[in-house]
Design a protein around this motif. Structure first.
Motif, PDB file in Angstrom:
ATOM      1  N   ASP A  45       0.765  -1.244   0.137  1.00 10.41           N
ATOM      2  CA  ASP A  45      -0.119  -0.203   0.119  1.00 10.41           C
ATOM      3  C   ASP A  45       0.740   1.118   0.126  1.00 10.41           C
ATOM      4  N   LYS A  46       0.200   2.288  -0.236  1.00  4.58           N
ATOM      5  CA  LYS A  46       1.108   3.571  -0.161  1.00  4.58           C
ATOM      6  C   LYS A  46       1.805   3.974   1.002  1.00  4.58           C
ATOM      7  N   GLU A  47       1.354   3.578   1.940  1.00  8.37           N
ATOM      8  CA  GLU A  47       1.967   4.005   3.410  1.00  8.37           C
ATOM      9  C   GLU A  47       3.252   2.980   3.523  1.00  8.37           C
ATOM     10  N   ASN A  48       3.067   1.809   3.200  1.00  9.97           N
ATOM     11  CA  ASN A  48       4.153   0.829   3.162  1.00  9.97           C
ATOM     12  C   ASN A  48       5.387   1.394   2.158  1.00  9.97           C
ATOM     13  N   LEU A  49       4.943   1.998   1.106  1.00 11.79           N
ATOM     14  CA  LEU A  49       5.548   2.205  -0.084  1.00 11.79           C
ATOM     15  C   LEU A  49       6.408   3.629   0.343  1.00 11.79           C
ATOM     16  N   PHE A  50       5.784   4.354   1.111  1.00 13.32           N
ATOM     17  CA  PHE A  50       6.450   5.620   1.394  1.00 13.32           C
ATOM     18  C   PHE A  50       7.685   5.384   2.551  1.00 13.32           C
ATOM     19  N   ARG A  51       7.251   4.430   3.420  1.00  9.89           N
ATOM     20  CA  ARG A  51       8.282   4.087   4.485  1.00  9.89           C
ATOM     21  C   ARG A  51       9.505   3.474   3.933  1.00  9.89           C
ATOM     22  N   HIS A  52       9.411   2.604   2.922  1.00  9.14           N
ATOM     23  CA  HIS A  52      10.425   1.956   2.235  1.00  9.14           C
ATOM     24  C   HIS A  52      11.262   2.795   1.481  1.00  9.14           C
ATOM     25  N   ALA A  53      10.409   3.582   0.651  1.00 13.55           N
ATOM     26  CA  ALA A  53      11.068   4.492  -0.258  1.00 13.55           C
ATOM     27  C   ALA A  53      11.941   5.662   0.691  1.00 13.55           C
ATOM     28  N   MET A  54      11.554   5.947   1.789  1.00 19.20           N
ATOM     29  CA  MET A  54      12.352   6.870   2.398  1.00 19.20           C
ATOM     30  C   MET A  54      13.611   6.221   3.240  1.00 19.20           C
ATOM     31  N   GLU A  55      13.370   4.964   3.637  1.00 17.14           N
ATOM     32  CA  GLU A  55      14.647   4.122   4.308  1.00 17.14           C
ATOM     33  C   GLU A  55      15.380   3.829   3.227  1.00 17.14           C
ATOM     34  N   ALA A  56      15.181   3.401   1.791  1.00 16.59           N
ATOM     35  CA  ALA A  56      15.998   3.519   0.700  1.00 16.59           C
ATOM     36  C   ALA A  56      16.697   4.670   0.443  1.00 16.59           C
ATOM     37  N   ALA A  57      16.160   5.638   0.526  1.00 14.18           N
ATOM     38  CA  ALA A  57      16.772   6.911   0.151  1.00 14.18           C
ATOM     39  C   ALA A  57      17.930   7.303   1.244  1.00 14.18           C
ATOM     40  N   ALA A  58      17.499   6.997   2.537  1.00 14.27           N
ATOM     41  CA  ALA A  58      18.267   7.218   3.641  1.00 14.27           C
ATOM     42  C   ALA A  58      19.404   6.344   3.680  1.00 14.27           C
ATOM     43  N   ASP A  59      19.529   5.180   3.127  1.00 17.31           N
ATOM     44  CA  ASP A  59      20.490   4.208   2.881  1.00 17.31           C
ATOM     45  C   ASP A  59      21.271   4.619   1.741  1.00 17.31           C
ATOM     46  N   ALA A  60      20.615   5.205   0.843  1.00 17.86           N
ATOM     47  CA  ALA A  60      21.784   5.777  -0.228  1.00 17.86           C
ATOM     48  C   ALA A  60      22.613   7.066   0.186  1.00 17.86           C
ATOM     49  N   VAL A  61      21.986   7.820   1.019  1.00 23.36           N
ATOM     50  CA  VAL A  61      22.656   8.813   1.603  1.00 23.36           C
ATOM     51  C   VAL A  61      23.684   8.603   2.491  1.00 23.36           C
ATOM     52  N   ARG A  62      23.276   7.363   3.259  1.00 23.02           N
ATOM     53  CA  ARG A  62      24.587   6.913   4.166  1.00 23.02           C
ATOM     54  C   ARG A  62      25.745   6.337   3.539  1.00 23.02           C
ATOM     55  N   ALA A  63      25.421   5.603   2.182  1.00 23.84           N
ATOM     56  CA  ALA A  63      26.380   5.206   1.565  1.00 23.84           C
ATOM     57  C   ALA A  63      27.369   6.292   0.852  1.00 23.84           C
ATOM     58  N   GLU A  64      26.686   7.305   0.528  1.00 21.80           N
ATOM     59  CA  GLU A  64      27.441   8.148   0.068  1.00 21.80           C
ATOM     60  C   GLU A  64      28.431   8.889   0.991  1.00 21.80           C
ATOM     61  N   ASN A  65      27.724   8.951   2.106  1.00 20.89           N
ATOM     62  CA  ASN A  65      28.533   9.581   3.282  1.00 20.89           C
ATOM     63  C   ASN A  65      29.790   8.786   3.711  1.00 20.89           C
ATOM     64  N   LEU A  66      29.443   7.461   3.785  1.00 19.39           N
ATOM     65  CA  LEU A  66      30.401   6.479   4.179  1.00 19.39           C
ATOM     66  C   LEU A  66      31.559   6.544   3.270  1.00 19.39           C
ATOM     67  N   ALA A  67      31.475   6.622   1.957  1.00 19.44           N
ATOM     68  CA  ALA A  67      32.352   6.687   0.787  1.00 19.44           C
ATOM     69  C   ALA A  67      33.255   7.970   1.315  1.00 19.44           C
ATOM     70  N   ALA A  68      32.567   9.096   1.576  1.00 16.17           N
ATOM     71  CA  ALA A  68      33.555  10.422   1.698  1.00 16.17           C
ATOM     72  C   ALA A  68      34.504  10.056   3.038  1.00 16.17           C
ATOM     73  N   VAL A  69      33.663   9.498   3.952  1.00 14.32           N
ATOM     74  CA  VAL A  69      34.490   9.251   5.322  1.00 14.32           C
ATOM     75  C   VAL A  69      35.827   8.483   4.999  1.00 14.32           C
ATOM     76  N   GLU A  70      35.411   7.186   4.394  1.00 15.62           N
ATOM     77  CA  GLU A  70      36.441   6.052   3.871  1.00 15.62           C
ATOM     78  C   GLU A  70      37.685   6.764   3.112  1.00 15.62           C
ATOM     79  N   ARG A  71      37.535   7.945   2.496  1.00 17.61           N
ATOM     80  CA  ARG A  71      38.542   8.370   1.921  1.00 17.61           C
ATOM     81  C   ARG A  71      39.705   8.888   2.974  1.00 17.61           C
ATOM     82  N   MET A  72      39.149   9.109   4.139  1.00 18.45           N
ATOM     83  CA  MET A  72      40.135   9.652   5.258  1.00 18.45           C
ATOM     84  C   MET A  72      40.935   8.428   5.867  1.00 18.45           C
TER      85      MET A  72
END
Length: 204
Positions: A45-72
């Protein structure tokens, strides 16, 4: 890309464009290039879709940030340059369209999804702080930073970055120019090293 991932990315795009209330599953299906029943088959349903879409976007942002930190991990001879580069990359992630939309949707929908702030921050801010603390701990052990509590140092470094950024972006309503991002990264790095940089050995 599998269908579920395509649906989640399309859903986040539509939610960011329309807002939760105005977004419809039909438009999400069209954005993903799938039939409407396929969306329901994967996400119910739409509610479940929203929750999972937000979590997936957050995971993508985290991956980008971790890549930045890894360069240190290996800062080379110029610690200041390495920290400033990592800081700049983290700020660029924070200023990205995805991260800005993620913040907007999280706070806009807090009444209907009261657990969303914790879920998103747990995937982004908390994970980033832990990774940065690990990098800083390695720098302490190698003598590049003075002895300190890495988790606290990471928290303070991130505060030096996010505080000025939020002020300059007017709490996310204005896109921060690249020159200002670099300026914030340089100032934060300078302040951080003044507090945590290893003392130069005394001339003997």
């Amino acid at each position: 890309m599998d269908k579920r991932q395509a649906i989640l990315e399309a859903a986040f795009t539509v939610f960011a464009r329309r807002g939760y209330a105005q977004a419809c599953v039909k438009e999400i299906a069209e954005e993903a290039g799938v039939a409407k029943p396929t969306v329901y088959n994967h996400l119910a349903d739409k509610e479940n879709l929203f929750r999972h879409a937000m979590e997936a976007a957050a995971d993508a942002v985290r991956a980008e940030n971790l890549a930045a930190v890894e360069r240190m991990r290996d800062p080379g001879d110029d610690l200041r340059a390495a920290l400033e580069d990592g800081a700049c990359r983290m700020l660029q992630v924070c200023c990205s369209e995805r991260a800005r939309a993620l913040r907007w949707l999280t706070y806009a929908q807090v009444a209907g999804f009261p657990d969303l702030i914790e879920a998103v921050q747990g995937r982004t801010s908390h994970g980033l702080a832990d990774a940065l603390a690990d990098r800083l701990a390695r720098l302490v052990l190698s003598g590049r930073l003075r002895p300190c509590e890495p988790a606290l140092a990471a928290e303070q470094f991130l505060a030096l970055l996010t505080g000025p950024l939020e002020a300059r972006s007017r709490l996310g309503t204005r896109k921060v120019p690249a020159a200002e991002v670099r300026e914030v990264a340089a100032a934060a790095t300078d302040t951080f090293l003044r507090a945590y940089g290893a003392a130069a050995p005394e001339a003997g």
